[in-house]
Design a protein around this motif. Sequence first.
Motif, PDB file in Angstrom:
ATOM      1  N   CYS A  40       0.820  -1.203   0.000  1.00  0.00           N
ATOM      2  CA  CYS A  40       0.000   0.000   0.000  1.00  0.00           C
ATOM      3  C   CYS A  40       0.861   1.263   0.000  1.00  0.00           C
ATOM      4  CB  CYS A  40      -0.927   0.003   1.212  1.00  0.00           C
ATOM      5  SG  CYS A  40      -0.060  -0.007   2.779  1.00  0.00           S
ATOM      6  N   VAL A  41       2.068   1.203   0.550  1.00  0.00           N
ATOM      7  CA  VAL A  41       2.891   2.400   0.613  1.00  0.00           C
ATOM      8  C   VAL A  41       3.497   2.749  -0.747  1.00  0.00           C
ATOM      9  CG1 VAL A  41       3.446   2.093   3.031  1.00  0.00           C
ATOM     10  CG2 VAL A  41       4.888   1.019   1.320  1.00  0.00           C
ATOM     11  N   GLY A  53       1.785  -0.239  -9.776  1.00  0.00           N
ATOM     12  CA  GLY A  53       1.515  -1.512 -10.420  1.00  0.00           C
ATOM     13  C   GLY A  53       2.290  -1.645 -11.721  1.00  0.00           C
ATOM     14  N   PRO A  54       1.899  -2.613 -12.549  1.00  0.00           N
ATOM     15  CA  PRO A  54       0.700  -3.444 -12.368  1.00  0.00           C
ATOM     16  C   PRO A  54       0.935  -4.640 -11.444  1.00  0.00           C
ATOM     17  CG  PRO A  54       1.750  -3.998 -14.430  1.00  0.00           C
ATOM     18  CD  PRO A  54       2.556  -2.878 -13.840  1.00  0.00           C
ATOM     19  N   GLY A  91      -5.456   3.840  -2.539  1.00  0.00           N
ATOM     20  CA  GLY A  91      -4.854   4.652  -3.589  1.00  0.00           C
ATOM     21  C   GLY A  91      -5.118   4.101  -4.988  1.00  0.00           C
ATOM     22  N   TYR A  92      -4.269   4.484  -5.935  1.00  0.00           N
ATOM     23  CA  TYR A  92      -4.479   4.179  -7.357  1.00  0.00           C
ATOM     24  C   TYR A  92      -3.518   3.082  -7.807  1.00  0.00           C
ATOM     25  CZ  TYR A  92      -7.111   8.511  -7.287  1.00  0.00           C
ATOM     26  OH  TYR A  92      -8.023   9.484  -6.991  1.00  0.00           O
ATOM     27  N   TRP A  93      -4.084   2.053  -8.429  1.00  0.00           N
ATOM     28  CA  TRP A  93      -3.306   0.880  -8.851  1.00  0.00           C
ATOM     29  C   TRP A  93      -3.786   0.386 -10.212  1.00  0.00           C
ATOM     30  CZ3 TRP A  93       0.637  -1.537  -6.064  1.00  0.00           C
ATOM     31  CH2 TRP A  93       0.854  -1.023  -4.764  1.00  0.00           C
ATOM     32  N   THR A  94      -2.895  -0.359 -10.866  1.00  0.00           N
ATOM     33  CA  THR A  94      -3.290  -1.089 -12.070  1.00  0.00           C
ATOM     34  C   THR A  94      -3.048  -2.575 -11.816  1.00  0.00           C
ATOM     35  OG1 THR A  94      -1.074  -0.897 -13.062  1.00  0.00           O
ATOM     36  CG2 THR A  94      -2.692   0.836 -13.579  1.00  0.00           C
TER      37      THR A  94
END
Length: 269
Positions: A1-2, A13-14, A89-92
């Motif tokens: 997460c960090v 990511g991804p 948060g933002y992830w792919t």
Amino acid sequence: CVEQGPGPEEPAGPLETIVVLTQPQWGAYYHFLIDALSRVFWLHAQHPAVLVDPKAFFHLGMVNEVGQAWARLAGIQTTSDGANRLLDGYWTARTVYFPPGNECANKVRGAEPFVISRMRTAVVSAAWAPSGPSLPPMGAAPKQALLVRRDPRVPRYKEARVILNHDSVVSKLEELLPGWEVVVFSDYPQPPDPVTTCQMFSRADMILGPHGAGLSNLICARKGTPVVEFQQWPHSWDFELLSLKLGLPYRGISTKMEHYGPGRVDLNR
């Protein structure tokens, strides 16, 4: 997460697989626990292999130790150290699962009964694991009335839905329930850990408290446990609906307490 990116323009990511559980107002305890985490039980039913896949991560919007502990109770094997599987948060990702969402309780719908029922069974069973203490039978002496307190010493409340005559409520319960033990569930200086919390709510023979995050823990209450909510004004349906889906007899006591203000409970009602 960090490792999350600063925004949608720079997502991290991804990853191989992400299960998206986060819903609006992520990070708020009720919305994390009831709206978001409960959705994982669609995965239990339809894609159980994903739960044990170490390459699968779960976007929950709460990745601290409280989120980690509740996730473990719900069957997600995760820890705060290198074995963390929770994201915000933002992830792919190469593969993304979106379990069916839960509707807003203000539309008098709320979370799906299927996942709420499955969640209670799982988290109560996990909280009272075979290696630990046993859940006493319902009605075991002494009976317990669990009173949720929003303590005014908690800075983030700023008196929101704090019961000003809390001590009088305790005295009234002791008067009305001779032989019962009145147990106060307080979040000052900090709330009990999720396992202890779940044990307290599943052990209770009656649960009372003001509209607020503490009543989210009804997810651990046993079927048939009466619930008394000190309602805010205007009334919000969250815990009345949750009680109905869990088979908890519900009684609301109306107050003049607004969402961001304190209030008193009329002890003559």
